[in-house]
Structure formats: structure tokens, C-alpha cells
Motif scaffolding. Sequence first.
Motif, PDB file in Angstrom:
ATOM      1  N   ARG A  21       2.309  -1.651  -5.130  1.00  0.00           N
ATOM      2  CA  ARG A  21       2.750  -2.932  -4.571  1.00  0.00           C
ATOM      3  C   ARG A  21       2.065  -3.166  -3.237  1.00  0.00           C
ATOM      4  O   ARG A  21       1.532  -2.246  -2.619  1.00  0.00           O
ATOM      5  N   ASP A  22       2.071  -4.409  -2.791  1.00  0.00           N
ATOM      6  CA  ASP A  22       1.528  -4.740  -1.495  1.00  0.00           C
ATOM      7  C   ASP A  22       2.423  -4.173  -0.397  1.00  0.00           C
ATOM      8  O   ASP A  22       3.620  -3.928  -0.608  1.00  0.00           O
ATOM      9  N   PRO A  81      -3.932  -4.493  -4.590  1.00  0.00           N
ATOM     10  CA  PRO A  81      -4.118  -4.488  -6.047  1.00  0.00           C
ATOM     11  C   PRO A  81      -4.871  -3.239  -6.482  1.00  0.00           C
ATOM     12  O   PRO A  81      -5.876  -2.859  -5.858  1.00  0.00           O
ATOM     13  N   GLN A  82      -4.363  -2.584  -7.496  1.00  0.00           N
ATOM     14  CA  GLN A  82      -4.996  -1.340  -7.925  1.00  0.00           C
ATOM     15  C   GLN A  82      -6.383  -1.644  -8.482  1.00  0.00           C
ATOM     16  O   GLN A  82      -6.547  -2.453  -9.392  1.00  0.00           O
ATOM     17  N   THR A  83      -7.378  -0.967  -7.906  1.00  0.00           N
ATOM     18  CA  THR A  83      -8.777  -1.301  -8.110  1.00  0.00           C
ATOM     19  C   THR A  83      -9.557  -0.036  -8.436  1.00  0.00           C
ATOM     20  O   THR A  83      -9.359   1.004  -7.803  1.00  0.00           O
ATOM     21  N   HIS A 129     -10.209  -6.722  -0.418  1.00  0.00           N
ATOM     22  CA  HIS A 129      -8.795  -6.670  -0.035  1.00  0.00           C
ATOM     23  C   HIS A 129      -8.568  -6.109   1.366  1.00  0.00           C
ATOM     24  O   HIS A 129      -7.411  -6.003   1.800  1.00  0.00           O
TER      25      HIS A 129
END
Length: 284
Positions: free
Chosen positions: A120-121, A132-134, A144
Motif C-alpha cells: 500500500r501507499d 505500486p509494486q514494480t 514513483h
Amino acid sequence: MDAELSQRIEQALGRTPTGAAPLPGGCIGEVVKLAFADGGAPAVAKCARGGGLALEGYMLQVLNDRSELPVPQVLYGDDTLLLMTFIDGHGPLNAAAQRDAADHVARLHAVRGVAFGLERDTLIGPLHQPNPQTERWLDFFRDHRLRYMADVALDRGSLTSQQRDRIERFAGKLGRYLDEPAHPALLHGDMWGGNVLPKGDRIAGFIDPAVYYGHPEIELAFATLFGTFGQPFFERYAERAPFEPGGFFEARRDVYNLYPLLVHAAAFGPGWAEQAMQTIDRLL
């Protein structure tokens, strides 16, 4: 401490607070050390009418659940009130304390994630921090961290459109300066002196995180921005987790410190943006 707050604390903890002494810090809200009628262990209360404290409690819980980093235990949390255990730490970060900090931070960075970002943020200081999971670190850091925080600073009037364009041009060239790390590592996220609590030759605890999984070097870079840690820390850290080749202190550190500079620009004004521009001038 007003009666309403005292009642909320008593309901949450089952203990009657008898006093509240101000503590330093608190970008999100007021921070006080609580004493109780039972004479037992003190606690810390953070209060914020504008909200945001549930996220801080979540970040502390992430560190408590997934790492050995000494951080406050969350006793109660909602969006406007966070109650935590009190960590008694103050004084200078001497060489021995810096070496102890390096041991803690290296162990933290050994905690691996499945992707860069988080479930989560979160927040960094008072600012929203997207996570965001990247899959790729360079994509995450570019989109981000640099681009996102530059847009926040622009919206707040701390960055001009011309400066935002320069950041965009630099962001498009990140591959010249950075490589992909071996894996995502758990980060405290806001590693500066005000968030490190020494006690003699040891570190009593770390506070006010901005947690996510990233490259450890961004954490190490931030730890140099305000002179938090020096040679004793970095020598010990390198023994525990050797730096990647290619000149971290000569180049990559300055790239990574663009993010906290933009955070400070967004939070505190355009003077910090000018420091970011000076960094970009040196690198390009």
C-alpha cells in the motif's frame, strides 16, 4: 492535555494518563510523552487532526513484523491518534553508536521483498508516497519517486515548469547512472538524524519511517544528506553488506538524494528545489 484526549487514551490503553511532556519531531502531528497514574512505563502519543496516523502505525507494524529493527511498538492507532511504546534515546551519534546503527541497517536491508514498492501507499513526512509494486527498480525510482515528487513540488509552487522539465530530461537518462539491484530490500525510508535515537554507544531505536522495498543505496544516500552518519557507519555497513561496484559515493549517492531534496522542496519550499537543480547540473 485536554479531557477528550485523556479519555481516548484511557479507553485505548486501560490506563489513566496524568501528564504529557512535548517530544521533538512530528511532521504529521503533535508528539508527547505520557505519564500514567499507575506509575508504569511511559508511552508516546501522536495526535493529528488532519489524519495520516493510521499509515504511520501501519509502517511501524511492517518493520516490527518483518525485521529486527528497533522501532516503537504500536499500542493503538487510528487516523488521528497513535499510541506507541516510548524509546529512551538521545545524545550524539558517536563512532560506536554509528557502528551499531550500521549493524541494524544492514540487517534491515537483508530483508527481501517480491517487488519494489509495498502493498500500500505510505507517507514520507507529511507527504503521500506512492508504492505500486514494480518489477524494475529504475522504473519505480523514476516514476514513483523522481517524477511523482517533482509533480507534487510543481503543484505546490516549489518547482518551476522549467525545473520540472530538467528533472524529466534527467529521469529519462537514469540508466546512465544506476543499475538494477539484485533484489528489493526493506527500507526505513527516512533515515536522518532526527529519526535515529542513540543511547551511549548503542542505538536505542529508529522512529518515523517511510517504509517500502527499494535499493539500499537510496537509504544510505539519504543518511549522508544531513551528515547523519559518517565513516564509522559506512565502514561497518560495507563489512556487513559490501557496496556494489561503480562509485556509489562519487555518483549514485547524488542521484538518489534528488528524491529527498524534492521531498523537502514539496514540503518546505523552492530553496530545496534549487539544490536539486545544482545536483542535476553536476551530473549532466
